[in-house]
Design a protein around this motif. Structure first.
Motif, PDB file in Angstrom:
ATOM      1  N   THR A  66      25.442  31.774 -17.011  1.00 26.97           N
ATOM      2  CA  THR A  66      24.959  32.188 -15.691  1.00 26.97           C
ATOM      3  C   THR A  66      26.088  32.199 -14.678  1.00 26.97           C
ATOM      4  OG1 THR A  66      22.786  31.240 -16.169  1.00 26.97           O
ATOM      5  CG2 THR A  66      23.317  31.634 -13.856  1.00 26.97           C
TER       6      THR A  66
ATOM      7  N   THR B 129      27.357  35.806 -12.857  1.00 28.76           N
ATOM      8  CA  THR B 129      27.222  35.951 -11.409  1.00 28.76           C
ATOM      9  C   THR B 129      28.573  35.938 -10.703  1.00 28.76           C
ATOM     10  OG1 THR B 129      26.809  33.555 -11.286  1.00 28.76           O
ATOM     11  CG2 THR B 129      24.888  35.009 -11.324  1.00 28.76           C
TER      12      THR B 129
ATOM     13  N   ILE C   8      18.077  29.983  -7.650  1.00 30.42           N
ATOM     14  CA  ILE C   8      18.900  30.734  -8.599  1.00 30.42           C
ATOM     15  C   ILE C   8      18.184  32.002  -9.046  1.00 30.42           C
ATOM     16  CG2 ILE C   8      19.868  30.657 -10.935  1.00 30.42           C
ATOM     17  CD1 ILE C   8      20.448  27.654 -10.395  1.00 30.42           C
TER      18      ILE C   8
ATOM     19  N   LEU D  98      18.091  34.509  -6.020  1.00 27.03           N
ATOM     20  CA  LEU D  98      19.390  35.118  -5.758  1.00 27.03           C
ATOM     21  C   LEU D  98      19.787  36.084  -6.870  1.00 27.03           C
ATOM     22  CD1 LEU D  98      21.446  32.102  -4.329  1.00 27.03           C
ATOM     23  CD2 LEU D  98      20.590  34.098  -3.091  1.00 27.03           C
ATOM     24  N   GLY D  99      19.486  35.720  -8.125  1.00 27.79           N
ATOM     25  CA  GLY D  99      19.800  36.621  -9.226  1.00 27.79           C
ATOM     26  C   GLY D  99      19.053  37.943  -9.114  1.00 27.79           C
TER      27      GLY D  99
ATOM     28  N   SER E 150      25.709  36.141  -4.385  1.00 34.55           N
ATOM     29  CA  SER E 150      26.315  35.741  -5.659  1.00 34.55           C
ATOM     30  C   SER E 150      26.846  34.312  -5.744  1.00 34.55           C
ATOM     31  CB  SER E 150      27.469  36.700  -6.002  1.00 34.55           C
ATOM     32  OG  SER E 150      26.988  37.996  -6.258  1.00 34.55           O
TER      33      SER E 150
ATOM     34  N   VAL F 191      25.817  31.800  -6.921  1.00 32.37           N
ATOM     35  CA  VAL F 191      24.996  31.071  -7.886  1.00 32.37           C
ATOM     36  C   VAL F 191      25.788  29.972  -8.601  1.00 32.37           C
ATOM     37  CG1 VAL F 191      23.607  31.313  -9.982  1.00 32.37           C
ATOM     38  CG2 VAL F 191      23.410  33.008  -8.152  1.00 32.37           C
TER      39      VAL F 191
END
Length: 445
Positions: A28, A32, A88, A91-92, A122, A124
């Protein structure tokens, strides 16, 4: 209460495997982080497609970096007041929409705005790291915290390095719009996997509101000498890092006659630091965080000394890049591990402070390095890097005073804990009532 919340998250995490979750969060972080740097190799192709000059398109990566800095400052602190899992996922999803906007951009202005949104949405990785520590156990005392931080940090670095190669290669095959489109689909796929896999770890009971967490950043920085030392040290090492990567382009172009493609490939030399980043976290777990930080910032200083003959000898330059980057990225992993010895309720804000200072240092290093190059060439750049790295070493690892040691362990309902949201009088009273660990105990940790 916070211990029970984390334990509940741990029990669910152990069902799927803590190691598997750590690897998923590492991926992840890589995906990101890569989204922030996709546009850099695409500006020539995008300029031709949109019938604009290359100078106009240069605003796109700048806007993305500014958006990323704004996202770290404004969104990451929310991790201390809201469920990080939901943040998360949100935002993704939003960043995937922004990437689709980049792929469909009909004009330069549209692409600049969409690029800013990609950067803003981004940060993240700065939420993923404290979540990974929380899922694995208490970051303040858990023996594996350094390894986990190093692993996730390695994913971030691999994403940054791989994004340029992936972006340029795919653009040659399918066009620059396909790069943003594929990244949009990849981000959406990642969100779906995270939604079905990531356990729920609620915010600490009694957590402050978002507005309170944001306004507490200056107070958190001023209240804890340890936070000041680590963040300022990170900024100074960032100056050394920014000075190198900015002036390296000048050196390769003017002395070694390397073109833009070769300069981009030269950055892959730094991949060694990504592979060694998890070992830096393990080093912190094994020999102590202060000793590990001293060793890794010392590598930054050594890297600059190796780079001095790199002005005329290519292989010295290659060796210096490897040593420097291992020290910089390994030191960053250890610094985050040190900050995570503090109250888990403020981990996201600690990440915000660290990376805000880090980016400020890198930006300042780019400016100072360029001035040093113009004034004295490569030897002046090396002198600048050595001075900044030595200053970071001194600030980061000087012997601790009482105020530099981590505050006593706190729960959500503890009083006199010295938390950043307490009034100053209560924090002072808490320090008078509770004894700090001995100097040797802190060194062992």
């Amino acid at each position: 209460m916070i211990e029970s919340n984390v334990s509940a998250g741990q029990s669910r995490a152990s069902g799927g495997g803590t190691r598997r979750l750590t690897l998923l969060l590492t991926a992840t972080s890589a995906v990101t982080a890569a989204n922030v740097y996709l546009s850099q190799p695409l500006m020539g192709a995008a300029a031709a497609s949109l019938r604009a000059g290359p100078d106009a398109l240069a605003a796109v990566p700048t806007a993305t970096q500014l958006g990323y800095a704004a996202g770290i400052l404004l969104l990451v602190p929310a991790g201390d007041s809201h469920d990080r899992r939901r943040l998360i996922l949100a935002l993704g999803t939003a960043s995937a929409v922004a990437l689709a906007g980049c792929a469909l951009a009909p004009s330069v202005g549209w692409l600049v705005v969409a690029g800013f949104a990609v950067g803003l949405l981004s940060p993240v990785p700065q939420l993923v790291t404290p979540l990974a520590v929380a899922l694995a156990g208490d970051g303040r005392t858990g023996p594996g915290a350094g390894r986990i931080v190093g692993t996730v940090q390695g994913g971030l670095l691999m994403g940054v390095l791989a994004s340029r190669a992936y972006s340029g290669s795919l653009a040659e095959l399918a066009g620059w719009r396909a790069v943003f489109g594929c990244s949009c689909l990849l981000t959406l796929l990642l969100v779906l996997v995270l939604r079905g896999t990531l356990p729920y770890v609620p915010a600490a009971s009694g957590a402050a509101s978002y507005r309170a967490t944001l306004s507490s950043l200056p107070r958190l920085f001023l209240a804890h000498p340890l936070v000041r030392r680590i963040t300022v040290s990170g900024a100074l090492v960032g100056i050394a890092f920014g000075a190198f990567w900015t002036t390296l382009t000048f050196l390769l172009e003017q002395h070694y006659r390397v073109g833009p493609t070769g300069i981009g490939l030269f950055g892959l030399v730094a991949a060694a630091s990504a592979l060694l980043s998890p070992f830096a976290g393990r080093l912190a777990d094994r020999i102590g965080r202060r000793g590990a930080l001293a060793a890794l910032i010392g590598l930054v200083v050594a890297g600059w000394l190796v780079l001095l003959p790199g002005g005329t000898r290519f292989w010295w330059l290659v060796a210096g890049v490897i040593v420097l980057d291992v020290g910089v990225w390994g030191g960053q992993a250890v610094s985050q591990t040190v900050l995570f010895t503090l109250d888990p309720r403020v981990h996201s804000r600690l990440n915000t402070l660290y990376f805000a200072f880090r980016f400020l240092g890198i930006a300042l290093g780019s400016l100072v390095g360029s001035l040093a190059w113009a004034g004295g060439g490569w030897p002046a750049v090396v002198g600048t890097g050595v001075v900044a790295a030595v200053a970071g070493l001194v600030v980061g690892v000087l012997p601790a005073r009482d105020g530099d040691r981590p505050p006593p362990s706190t729960g959500a309902g503890a009083t006199g804990a010295g938390g950043p949201d307490q009034p100053v009088s209560e924090r002072r009273a808490g320090r008078r009532r509770r004894r700090y660990p001995s100097r040797t105990a802190w060194l062992r940790r």
